[in-house]
Design an enzyme around this catalytic site. Structure first.
Site, PDB file in Angstrom:
ATOM      1  N   GLY A  47       0.839  -1.205   0.000  1.00 14.59           N
ATOM      2  CA  GLY A  47       0.000   0.000   0.000  1.00 14.59           C
ATOM      3  C   GLY A  47       0.868   1.247   0.000  1.00 14.59           C
ATOM      4  CD  GLU A  50       8.933  -0.829  12.454  1.00 13.53           C
ATOM      5  OE1 GLU A  50       8.306  -0.294  13.384  1.00 13.53           O
ATOM      6  OE2 GLU A  50       8.430  -1.094  11.342  1.00 13.53           O
ATOM      7  CG  ASP A  94       7.918   3.840  11.525  1.00 10.04           C
ATOM      8  OD1 ASP A  94       8.005   2.618  11.302  1.00 10.04           O
ATOM      9  OD2 ASP A  94       7.397   4.308  12.561  1.00 10.04           O
ATOM     10  CG  HIS A  96       0.329  10.090   7.025  1.00  9.67           C
ATOM     11  ND1 HIS A  96      -0.840   9.760   6.388  1.00  9.67           N
ATOM     12  CD2 HIS A  96       0.944   8.909   7.302  1.00  9.67           C
ATOM     13  CE1 HIS A  96      -0.944   8.439   6.300  1.00  9.67           C
ATOM     14  NE2 HIS A  96       0.128   7.897   6.846  1.00  9.67           N
TER      15      HIS A  96
HETATM   16  P1  ITT Z   1       7.017  -1.478   6.798  1.00 13.11           P
HETATM   17  O1  ITT Z   1       7.480  -1.187   8.214  1.00 13.11           O
HETATM   18  O2  ITT Z   1       7.566  -2.764   6.248  1.00 13.11           O
HETATM   19  O3  ITT Z   1       7.224  -0.316   5.866  1.00 13.11           O
HETATM   20  P2  ITT Z   1       4.364  -1.581   8.038  1.00 13.11           P
HETATM   21  O4  ITT Z   1       2.997  -1.775   7.454  1.00 13.11           O
HETATM   22  O5  ITT Z   1       4.765  -2.479   9.162  1.00 13.11           O
HETATM   23  O6  ITT Z   1       5.406  -1.685   6.820  1.00 13.11           O
HETATM   24  P3  ITT Z   1       4.789   0.690   9.809  1.00 13.11           P
HETATM   25  O7  ITT Z   1       5.772  -0.042  10.646  1.00 13.11           O
HETATM   26  O8  ITT Z   1       5.093   2.098   9.411  1.00 13.11           O
HETATM   27  O9  ITT Z   1       4.495  -0.076   8.438  1.00 13.11           O
HETATM   28  O10 ITT Z   1       3.404   0.599  10.536  1.00 13.11           O
HETATM   29  C1  ITT Z   1       2.455   1.537  10.350  1.00 13.11           C
HETATM   30  C2  ITT Z   1       1.083   0.925  10.465  1.00 13.11           C
HETATM   31  O11 ITT Z   1       0.212   2.074  10.580  1.00 13.11           O
HETATM   32  C3  ITT Z   1       0.672   0.171   9.212  1.00 13.11           C
HETATM   33  O12 ITT Z   1       0.763  -1.204   9.347  1.00 13.11           O
HETATM   34  C4  ITT Z   1      -0.783   0.581   9.048  1.00 13.11           C
HETATM   35  O13 ITT Z   1      -1.608  -0.285   9.780  1.00 13.11           O
HETATM   36  C5  ITT Z   1      -0.837   1.970   9.692  1.00 13.11           C
HETATM   37  N1  ITT Z   1      -0.715   3.013   8.662  1.00 13.11           N
HETATM   38  C6  ITT Z   1       0.395   3.720   8.319  1.00 13.11           C
HETATM   39  N2  ITT Z   1       0.140   4.551   7.306  1.00 13.11           N
HETATM   40  C7  ITT Z   1      -1.153   4.353   6.995  1.00 13.11           C
HETATM   41  C8  ITT Z   1      -2.002   4.883   6.019  1.00 13.11           C
HETATM   42  O14 ITT Z   1      -1.587   5.767   5.121  1.00 13.11           O
HETATM   43  N3  ITT Z   1      -3.261   4.448   5.985  1.00 13.11           N
HETATM   44  C9  ITT Z   1      -3.694   3.541   6.865  1.00 13.11           C
HETATM   45  N4  ITT Z   1      -2.972   2.973   7.802  1.00 13.11           N
HETATM   46  C10 ITT Z   1      -1.696   3.367   7.872  1.00 13.11           C
END
Ligand code: ITT
Length: 222
Positions: free
Chosen positions: A11, A33, A62, A204
């Protein structure tokens, strides 16, 4: 120049591709992380680990959902809470609260092993309650960019680009996007009711990517 986005989240990649002029290639690697309340520190650590893994210029992202009534929870733990509690139950918890204000906050972090010109600490211009801001102030409610020199000897410098968007937690609506998008409403629509281009225009990640794209452009022409 193709730039490599190290992430497990397709995504995020879709949104970056929509935004950046350069081709974006996903490197599907689960970077370690650190636990911290500071998204910038988590992103900087992630970027260094990603660079060491890829051995070429990379960026990471992140991000998290910060719910005002819960003092910012799930925040940096958004991924874990998403995979355990789930979006529907986060909505049910928030639905008991009078204050449904929330924000998405994110940091794009770039590392190529080189040095960057030092920049001041970012100033957080969001007053945490997006509802108290005018429309223009809300649009500008982003923190800035920063170079993290690193917390330990020999840490590689990382360039950080921040973005934040205020909104409201609502009952799930829409089928687009990912993660918490169905319960995050901005100007009467949830992020899951927007396509990637519409979401990027206000989100964001879009705001952080805009700064990153601008910086890449100036960097390539100097
Ligand atoms: P990577 O660390 O591998 O990039 P991740 O999905 O685990 O992927 P994060 O550690 O940044 O990413 O976790 C952020 C979480 O916050 C992510 O799993 C989503 O559930 C939520 N999130 C972040 N950005 C978002 C967005 O634009 N829309 C909806 N949910 C979001």
């Amino acid at each position: 120049m193709t730039i490599r986005f190290v992430t497990t989240n397709p995504g995020k990649v879709r949104e970056a591709r929509e935004y950046l002029a350069e081709p974006v290639e996903q490197l599907d690697f689960d970077t370690p992380e650190i636990q911290s309340d500071d998204l910038g520190a988590i992103a900087a650590h992630k970027a260094r680990a990603a660079y060491e893994y890829a051995d070429e210029p990379v960026f990471v992202d992140d991000a998290g959902l910060f719910i005002d009534a819960f003092d910012g929870f799930p925040g940096p733990y958004s991924s874990y809470v998403h995979d355990t509690v789930g979006v529907e139950r986060v909505w049910r918890l928030a639905s008991d609260e009078d204050d449904r204000g929330a924000s998405f906050r994110g940091v794009v972090a770039y590392c190529d092993g080189g040095e960057f010109e030092a920049t001041p600490e970012p100033v957080d211009r969001d007053d945490r309650r997006g509802q108290d801001l005018s429309a223009e102030e809300r649009a500008a409610a982003t923190t800035d960019e920063q170079v993290r020199a690193g917390d330990g000897d020999g840490d590689l410098p990382v360039k950080l680009f921040y973005g934040v968007v205020p909104g409201e937690i609502v009952e799930p609506r829409g089928s687009g996007g990912f993660g918490y998008d169905p319960i995050f409403e901005y100007d009467d629509r949830t992020f899951a009711e927007m396509d990637a281009e519409e979401k990027n225009a206000v989100s964001h990640r879009g705001r952080a990517l805009a700064k990153f794209a601008g910086w890449l452009e100036t960097r390539e022409t100097t």
